[in-house]
Design a protein around this motif. Sequence first.
Motif, PDB file in Angstrom:
ATOM      1  N   ASN A 195       0.835  -1.132  -0.112  1.00  0.00           N
ATOM      2  CA  ASN A 195       0.011  -0.163  -0.042  1.00  0.00           C
ATOM      3  C   ASN A 195       0.993   1.260   0.010  1.00  0.00           C
ATOM      4  OD1 ASN A 195      -1.879  -1.999   2.133  1.00  0.00           O
ATOM      5  ND2 ASN A 195      -2.794  -1.287   0.340  1.00  0.00           N
ATOM      6  N   GLY A 211       2.662   1.068  -3.453  1.00  0.00           N
ATOM      7  CA  GLY A 211       1.642   0.745  -4.755  1.00  0.00           C
ATOM      8  C   GLY A 211       0.292   1.514  -4.883  1.00  0.00           C
ATOM      9  N   GLN A 212       0.450   2.830  -4.780  1.00  0.00           N
ATOM     10  CA  GLN A 212      -0.673   3.340  -4.859  1.00  0.00           C
ATOM     11  C   GLN A 212      -0.920   3.847  -6.356  1.00  0.00           C
ATOM     12  OE1 GLN A 212      -2.823   4.282  -2.422  1.00  0.00           O
ATOM     13  NE2 GLN A 212      -1.294   3.636  -0.723  1.00  0.00           N
ATOM     14  N   ASN A 213      -1.562   2.968  -7.184  1.00  0.00           N
ATOM     15  CA  ASN A 213      -1.653   3.059  -8.543  1.00  0.00           C
ATOM     16  C   ASN A 213      -2.875   2.816  -8.916  1.00  0.00           C
ATOM     17  OD1 ASN A 213      -1.879   0.605  -8.117  1.00  0.00           O
ATOM     18  ND2 ASN A 213      -0.169  -0.170  -9.388  1.00  0.00           N
ATOM     19  N   GLY A 214      -4.155   2.811  -8.027  1.00  0.00           N
ATOM     20  CA  GLY A 214      -5.490   2.955  -8.423  1.00  0.00           C
ATOM     21  C   GLY A 214      -5.827   1.522  -8.593  1.00  0.00           C
ATOM     22  N   ASP A 215      -4.907   0.553  -7.998  1.00  0.00           N
ATOM     23  CA  ASP A 215      -5.292  -0.643  -7.904  1.00  0.00           C
ATOM     24  C   ASP A 215      -5.975  -1.202  -6.763  1.00  0.00           C
ATOM     25  OD1 ASP A 215      -5.693  -3.494  -8.499  1.00  0.00           O
ATOM     26  OD2 ASP A 215      -3.450  -4.042  -7.873  1.00  0.00           O
TER      27      ASP A 215
END
Length: 309
Positions: free
Chosen positions: A115, A118-122
């Motif tokens: 988290n 990996g803040q890429n909208g997933d």
Amino acid sequence: MINVLFAAKPERWVEYETPLKDALEAAGVTANVQTKFAPEEVDYIVYAPNSAVQDFTPYTRCKAVLNLWAGVESIVGNKTLTMPLCRMVDPGMTQGMKEWVVGHVMRHHLGMDRNILGQNGDWTPHVPPLAQDRRVTIMGLGELGSACAEALRDLGFDVAGWSRRAKDITGVTCLHGDDGLKTALARADILVLLLPKTAATENLLNAERLSWMPKGAMIVNPGRGPLIDDDALLGALNSGHIAHATLDVFRVEPLPKDHPYWAYPNVTVTPHIASETRTKTSSEVVAENVRRGEVGEPFVHVVDRGAGY
């Protein structure tokens, strides 16, 4: 009055002069503490292995060498050092190591990097297991390893520890010797390395032993860089057998800028910050050993020259 030689880098004297004198006074020891004495006048040496003092032969009345570092691998083999050598077991360092280890074990246990990085909208929920279902192994059950094992146990983790000699820690599965090594590694979802560097521990984590660990295991090393065979670890990371390694110590420090570890997304490099000797608490440890020497009590934390720590 006794004479205590402070043998370390000049900048360390600036940090230690007042806390060390205060600690000796509090311990009831009347001492002259300086950075220079005639060798034959020295009663105790407060020592860092990177100091200018390397030949102890002239220190004929010295009762003990009191190391400021937890590690003694760079001094224990010095044949001129014939008086007792005491390693540093500093409560402040122990607390700092416990906090660092618990923090990184929790980070891996909870999958926090997923988290944070990996803040890429997933939007893919990932719920970690409870601590009781995560197996943590601590390699090395000395002062630091035992404190970390107990802290993780108290958080609910399934904790095992491995050491050269048999140990007994309530609520921790204690394994030892060659027979216990494979068992310790085979159950390590998260492995924490807190062993000293000795001839017996160098490259302890080699390709064969890495293969004993569960697929997807994670490694946290705040102990000593040479405990790990770097090429073997890179191979295990490449294959996916080891999911992540958080490394605070290395064979060469600072870690060279061209070292492969820097380029691996599943390696976290921290610059030897897991813990540090604290001046106040370490000064109190030194003062206690000086007090003991003066009243004829046994020193604490005496190094076993045969074992290397």
